[in-house]
Design an enzyme around this catalytic site. Sequence first.
Site, PDB file in Angstrom:
ATOM      1  N   ARG A  68      -7.284 -27.376  30.754  1.00 30.24           N
ATOM      2  CA  ARG A  68      -7.925 -26.430  29.825  1.00 30.24           C
ATOM      3  C   ARG A  68      -8.352 -27.135  28.553  1.00 30.24           C
ATOM      4  NH1 ARG A  68      -3.661 -21.701  29.352  1.00 30.24           N
ATOM      5  NH2 ARG A  68      -5.243 -20.788  27.959  1.00 30.24           N
ATOM      6  N   GLN A  99      -6.571 -13.558  20.579  1.00 29.93           N
ATOM      7  CA  GLN A  99      -5.610 -13.887  21.632  1.00 29.93           C
ATOM      8  C   GLN A  99      -5.910 -15.281  22.187  1.00 29.93           C
ATOM      9  OE1 GLN A  99      -5.122 -10.244  24.399  1.00 29.93           O
ATOM     10  NE2 GLN A  99      -6.953  -9.824  23.190  1.00 29.93           N
ATOM     11  N   ASP A 102      -8.056 -21.300  22.170  1.00 27.43           N
ATOM     12  CA  ASP A 102      -9.072 -22.347  22.372  1.00 27.43           C
ATOM     13  C   ASP A 102      -9.624 -22.948  21.078  1.00 27.43           C
ATOM     14  OD1 ASP A 102     -11.537 -19.819  23.330  1.00 27.43           O
ATOM     15  OD2 ASP A 102     -10.901 -20.501  21.339  1.00 27.43           O
ATOM     16  N   HIS A 117      -1.517 -15.792  19.850  1.00 28.70           N
ATOM     17  CA  HIS A 117      -0.881 -16.492  20.983  1.00 28.70           C
ATOM     18  C   HIS A 117      -0.869 -18.009  20.800  1.00 28.70           C
ATOM     19  CE1 HIS A 117      -1.889 -12.713  23.542  1.00 28.70           C
ATOM     20  NE2 HIS A 117      -0.891 -12.511  22.737  1.00 28.70           N
ATOM     21  N   CYS A 125       8.241 -29.350  19.690  1.00 29.47           N
ATOM     22  CA  CYS A 125       9.377 -29.799  20.513  1.00 29.47           C
ATOM     23  C   CYS A 125      10.194 -28.580  20.953  1.00 29.47           C
ATOM     24  CB  CYS A 125      10.252 -30.738  19.689  1.00 29.47           C
ATOM     25  SG  CYS A 125      11.818 -31.129  20.473  1.00 29.47           S
ATOM     26  N   CYS A 148      13.528 -36.691  19.007  1.00 30.67           N
ATOM     27  CA  CYS A 148      14.900 -36.205  19.213  1.00 30.67           C
ATOM     28  C   CYS A 148      15.220 -36.198  20.704  1.00 30.67           C
ATOM     29  CB  CYS A 148      15.060 -34.788  18.656  1.00 30.67           C
ATOM     30  SG  CYS A 148      14.431 -33.514  19.784  1.00 30.67           S
ATOM     31  N   SER A 187      -9.712  -7.659  27.930  1.00 25.13           N
ATOM     32  CA  SER A 187      -9.399  -6.619  28.931  1.00 25.13           C
ATOM     33  C   SER A 187      -8.351  -5.663  28.375  1.00 25.13           C
ATOM     34  CB  SER A 187      -8.878  -7.294  30.202  1.00 25.13           C
ATOM     35  OG  SER A 187      -7.754  -8.126  29.873  1.00 25.13           O
ATOM     36  N   GLU A 213     -17.973  -5.162  30.654  1.00 24.23           N
ATOM     37  CA  GLU A 213     -17.599  -4.059  31.542  1.00 24.23           C
ATOM     38  C   GLU A 213     -16.576  -3.158  30.875  1.00 24.23           C
ATOM     39  OE1 GLU A 213     -16.256  -6.770  34.681  1.00 24.23           O
ATOM     40  OE2 GLU A 213     -14.236  -5.957  34.391  1.00 24.23           O
ATOM     41  N   ALA A 229     -21.135 -10.596  24.451  1.00 28.15           N
ATOM     42  CA  ALA A 229     -20.863 -10.721  23.014  1.00 28.15           C
ATOM     43  C   ALA A 229     -21.856 -11.666  22.350  1.00 28.15           C
ATOM     44  CB  ALA A 229     -19.438 -11.228  22.805  1.00 28.15           C
TER      45      ALA A 229
HETATM   46  C1  BV8 Z   1       6.587 -10.470  24.906  1.00 24.28           C
HETATM   47  C2  BV8 Z   1      -1.178 -17.832  25.559  1.00 24.28           C
HETATM   48  C3  BV8 Z   1       8.847 -10.018  24.546  1.00 24.28           C
HETATM   49  C4  BV8 Z   1      -0.817 -18.828  26.603  1.00 24.28           C
HETATM   50  C5  BV8 Z   1      -1.041 -15.567  26.480  1.00 24.28           C
HETATM   51  C6  BV8 Z   1       4.735  -3.599  27.565  1.00 24.28           C
HETATM   52  C7  BV8 Z   1       4.394  -3.108  28.792  1.00 24.28           C
HETATM   53  C8  BV8 Z   1       4.286  -4.003  29.884  1.00 24.28           C
HETATM   54  C9  BV8 Z   1       4.496  -5.380  29.768  1.00 24.28           C
HETATM   55  C10 BV8 Z   1       4.816  -5.846  28.546  1.00 24.28           C
HETATM   56  C11 BV8 Z   1       4.962  -4.962  27.461  1.00 24.28           C
HETATM   57  N1  BV8 Z   1       5.304  -5.711  26.395  1.00 24.28           N
HETATM   58  C12 BV8 Z   1       5.383  -7.015  26.773  1.00 24.28           C
HETATM   59  C13 BV8 Z   1       5.083  -7.112  28.084  1.00 24.28           C
HETATM   60  C14 BV8 Z   1       5.020  -8.345  28.836  1.00 24.28           C
HETATM   61  C15 BV8 Z   1       3.725  -9.145  28.581  1.00 24.28           C
HETATM   62  C16 BV8 Z   1       2.526  -8.340  28.972  1.00 24.28           C
HETATM   63  O1  BV8 Z   1       1.789  -7.824  28.151  1.00 24.28           O
HETATM   64  N2  BV8 Z   1       2.328  -8.294  30.305  1.00 24.28           N
HETATM   65  C17 BV8 Z   1       1.089  -7.626  30.832  1.00 24.28           C
HETATM   66  C18 BV8 Z   1       0.781  -8.265  32.170  1.00 24.28           C
HETATM   67  C19 BV8 Z   1       1.257  -6.140  30.876  1.00 24.28           C
HETATM   68  N3  BV8 Z   1       3.644  -9.560  27.181  1.00 24.28           N
HETATM   69  C20 BV8 Z   1       4.350 -10.677  26.848  1.00 24.28           C
HETATM   70  O2  BV8 Z   1       5.017 -11.322  27.628  1.00 24.28           O
HETATM   71  C21 BV8 Z   1       4.267 -11.087  25.378  1.00 24.28           C
HETATM   72  N4  BV8 Z   1       5.602 -11.416  24.912  1.00 24.28           N
HETATM   73  O3  BV8 Z   1       6.383  -9.329  25.177  1.00 24.28           O
HETATM   74  O4  BV8 Z   1       7.789 -10.977  24.557  1.00 24.28           O
HETATM   75  C22 BV8 Z   1       9.673 -10.398  23.423  1.00 24.28           C
HETATM   76  C23 BV8 Z   1       9.556  -9.666  22.265  1.00 24.28           C
HETATM   77  C24 BV8 Z   1      10.397  -9.993  21.187  1.00 24.28           C
HETATM   78  C25 BV8 Z   1      11.310 -11.038  21.317  1.00 24.28           C
HETATM   79  C26 BV8 Z   1      11.367 -11.815  22.498  1.00 24.28           C
HETATM   80  C27 BV8 Z   1      10.486 -11.504  23.559  1.00 24.28           C
HETATM   81  C28 BV8 Z   1       3.461 -12.407  25.220  1.00 24.28           C
HETATM   82  C29 BV8 Z   1       2.078 -12.233  25.718  1.00 24.28           C
HETATM   83  C30 BV8 Z   1       1.258 -13.514  25.403  1.00 24.28           C
HETATM   84  C31 BV8 Z   1       1.147 -14.409  26.609  1.00 24.28           C
HETATM   85  N5  BV8 Z   1       0.269 -15.544  26.292  1.00 24.28           N
HETATM   86  N6  BV8 Z   1      -1.813 -16.648  26.148  1.00 24.28           N
HETATM   87  C32 BV8 Z   1      -2.035 -19.432  27.258  1.00 24.28           C
HETATM   88  O5  BV8 Z   1      -3.171 -19.014  26.975  1.00 24.28           O
HETATM   89  O6  BV8 Z   1      -1.819 -20.369  28.049  1.00 24.28           O
HETATM   90  S1  BV8 Z   1      -1.803 -14.152  27.122  1.00 24.28           S
HETATM   91  C33 BV8 Z   1      -3.418 -14.659  27.599  1.00 24.28           C
HETATM   92  O7  BV8 Z   1      -3.833 -13.715  28.565  1.00 24.28           O
HETATM   93  C34 BV8 Z   1      -4.480 -14.616  26.534  1.00 24.28           C
HETATM   94  O8  BV8 Z   1      -4.019 -15.082  25.296  1.00 24.28           O
HETATM   95  C35 BV8 Z   1      -4.843 -13.132  26.495  1.00 24.28           C
HETATM   96  O9  BV8 Z   1      -3.952 -12.410  25.702  1.00 24.28           O
HETATM   97  C36 BV8 Z   1      -4.615 -12.714  27.939  1.00 24.28           C
HETATM   98  C37 BV8 Z   1      -5.928 -12.621  28.672  1.00 24.28           C
HETATM   99  O10 BV8 Z   1      -6.548 -11.438  28.242  1.00 24.28           O
HETATM  100  P1  BV8 Z   1      -8.060 -11.512  27.668  1.00 24.28           P
HETATM  101  O11 BV8 Z   1      -8.135 -12.511  26.588  1.00 24.28           O
HETATM  102  O12 BV8 Z   1      -8.461 -10.115  27.408  1.00 24.28           O
HETATM  103  O13 BV8 Z   1      -8.884 -12.147  28.877  1.00 24.28           O
HETATM  104  P2  BV8 Z   1      -9.207 -11.503  30.316  1.00 24.28           P
HETATM  105  O14 BV8 Z   1      -9.687 -12.629  31.142  1.00 24.28           O
HETATM  106  O15 BV8 Z   1      -8.088 -10.651  30.800  1.00 24.28           O
HETATM  107  O16 BV8 Z   1     -10.444 -10.507  30.012  1.00 24.28           O
HETATM  108  C38 BV8 Z   1     -11.659 -11.037  29.542  1.00 24.28           C
HETATM  109  C39 BV8 Z   1     -12.498  -9.828  29.175  1.00 24.28           C
HETATM  110  O17 BV8 Z   1     -13.731 -10.284  28.627  1.00 24.28           O
HETATM  111  C40 BV8 Z   1     -12.828  -8.942  30.374  1.00 24.28           C
HETATM  112  O18 BV8 Z   1     -12.653  -7.571  30.005  1.00 24.28           O
HETATM  113  C41 BV8 Z   1     -14.312  -9.249  30.652  1.00 24.28           C
HETATM  114  O19 BV8 Z   1     -14.998  -8.110  31.149  1.00 24.28           O
HETATM  115  C42 BV8 Z   1     -14.807  -9.613  29.259  1.00 24.28           C
HETATM  116  N7  BV8 Z   1     -15.947 -10.529  29.186  1.00 24.28           N
HETATM  117  C43 BV8 Z   1     -16.216 -11.576  30.016  1.00 24.28           C
HETATM  118  N8  BV8 Z   1     -17.341 -12.235  29.577  1.00 24.28           N
HETATM  119  C44 BV8 Z   1     -17.757 -11.574  28.452  1.00 24.28           C
HETATM  120  C45 BV8 Z   1     -16.868 -10.495  28.189  1.00 24.28           C
HETATM  121  N9  BV8 Z   1     -16.997  -9.676  27.127  1.00 24.28           N
HETATM  122  C46 BV8 Z   1     -18.066  -9.898  26.276  1.00 24.28           C
HETATM  123  N10 BV8 Z   1     -18.952 -10.936  26.451  1.00 24.28           N
HETATM  124  C47 BV8 Z   1     -18.839 -11.779  27.525  1.00 24.28           C
HETATM  125  N11 BV8 Z   1     -19.735 -12.757  27.674  1.00 24.28           N
HETATM  126 ZN    ZN Z   2      12.558 -32.592  18.844  1.00 30.10          ZN
END
Ligand code: BV8
Ligand code: ZN
Length: 245
Positions: A68, A99, A102, A117, A125, A148, A187, A213, A229
């Site tokens: 990536r 979110q 990049d 995020h 570390c 470390c 999304s 969408e 966008a």
């Molecule tokens: C946590 C970094 C607890 C890493 C990412 C409540 C209910 C259910 C589940 C949960 C909940 N609360 C928490 C959870 C669990 C989980 C979660 O949400 N699960 C989901 C599956 C329901 N959340 C977590 O785990 C979070 N942490 O809750 O910890 C806690 C709390 C306190 C103390 C200790 C622990 C952490 C979540 C963050 C994870 N990290 N990224 C990395 O990138 O490697 S998430 C990652 O995926 C992205 O950052 C982003 O957030 C997500 C992807 O979503 P989008 O960015 O929207 O992208 P996507 O591809 O889905 O959609 C793209 C959209 O663009 C589409 O709609 C498309 O139509 C549109 N599009 C495409 N092209 C265009 C366009 N629009 C306009 N123009 C275009 N050209």
């Molecule tokens: Zn260290």
Amino acid sequence: MFSEQLIRKLKNAKIVAVLTGAGISAESGVPTFRGEEGLWKKFRPEELANFDAFMRNPTLVWEWYNYRKKIISEVEPNPAHYALVKLETLFENFYLITQNVDNLHRRVGNKTIYELHGNIMRNRCVDCNKNIEKVNFTNEDDLPRCDCGGLIRPDVVWFGEALPQQVLMNSFIAASKSEVFFSIGTSAVIQPAASLPLEAKQSGAYVVEINTEPTVISNLVDESILGKAGEILPQLVNKITIGLS
Ligand code: BV8
Ligand code: ZN
């Protein structure tokens, strides 16, 4: 394309907040997380973007991040990113909540950026939490290590991990204060980020979604503008700057 109401509200707004997701970087060539595009070597993002997966197989997870990082270092910000820089100059208070890890919003020069995020260009570390600038990851038997001895990981928030508390709080405050709130290229599934448009709506903001969408929040927003966008945001900036200058 834009309702009179939106243009009028933007012309009088002092506080505007924007939430972005992977869709805003799609036109730059950065894969989003959905569908086939989100897959890497048959793994779903949430299978790799978590601490256990990293401790189980840090080489695999680093390969994914390096894959990536290579894409991200070869792409350019697109007109949507630049439009948000312009938009930031048009309002007294403008908050860019992303979110995306990049670094593209930072590269084009937006000032107030809340990286919910984390950022793929930063590392830390796992043991002493020290931030480490550069890591070079050549082959599997020399995983990047801190002085470390701890393993170094990308400074991003993995599933099941807490978001940076100050950034998260500032983001919810920005959403609750905003008069107009944009949800762009997301999304709106991942929590707690996906609750920000709701927070804004419940605080009286005019909520606008820009996406190619409909999403799970399309019936919640005040205005859902379907399209790319990179095509819509420059037009919006033109539309409102005509009146403002
Ligand atoms: C946590 C970094 C607890 C890493 C990412 C409540 C209910 C259910 C589940 C949960 C909940 N609360 C928490 C959870 C669990 C989980 C979660 O949400 N699960 C989901 C599956 C329901 N959340 C977590 O785990 C979070 N942490 O809750 O910890 C806690 C709390 C306190 C103390 C200790 C622990 C952490 C979540 C963050 C994870 N990290 N990224 C990395 O990138 O490697 S998430 C990652 O995926 C992205 O950052 C982003 O957030 C997500 C992807 O979503 P989008 O960015 O929207 O992208 P996507 O591809 O889905 O959609 C793209 C959209 O663009 C589409 O709609 C498309 O139509 C549109 N599009 C495409 N092209 C265009 C366009 N629009 C306009 N123009 C275009 N050209
Ligand atoms: Zn260290």
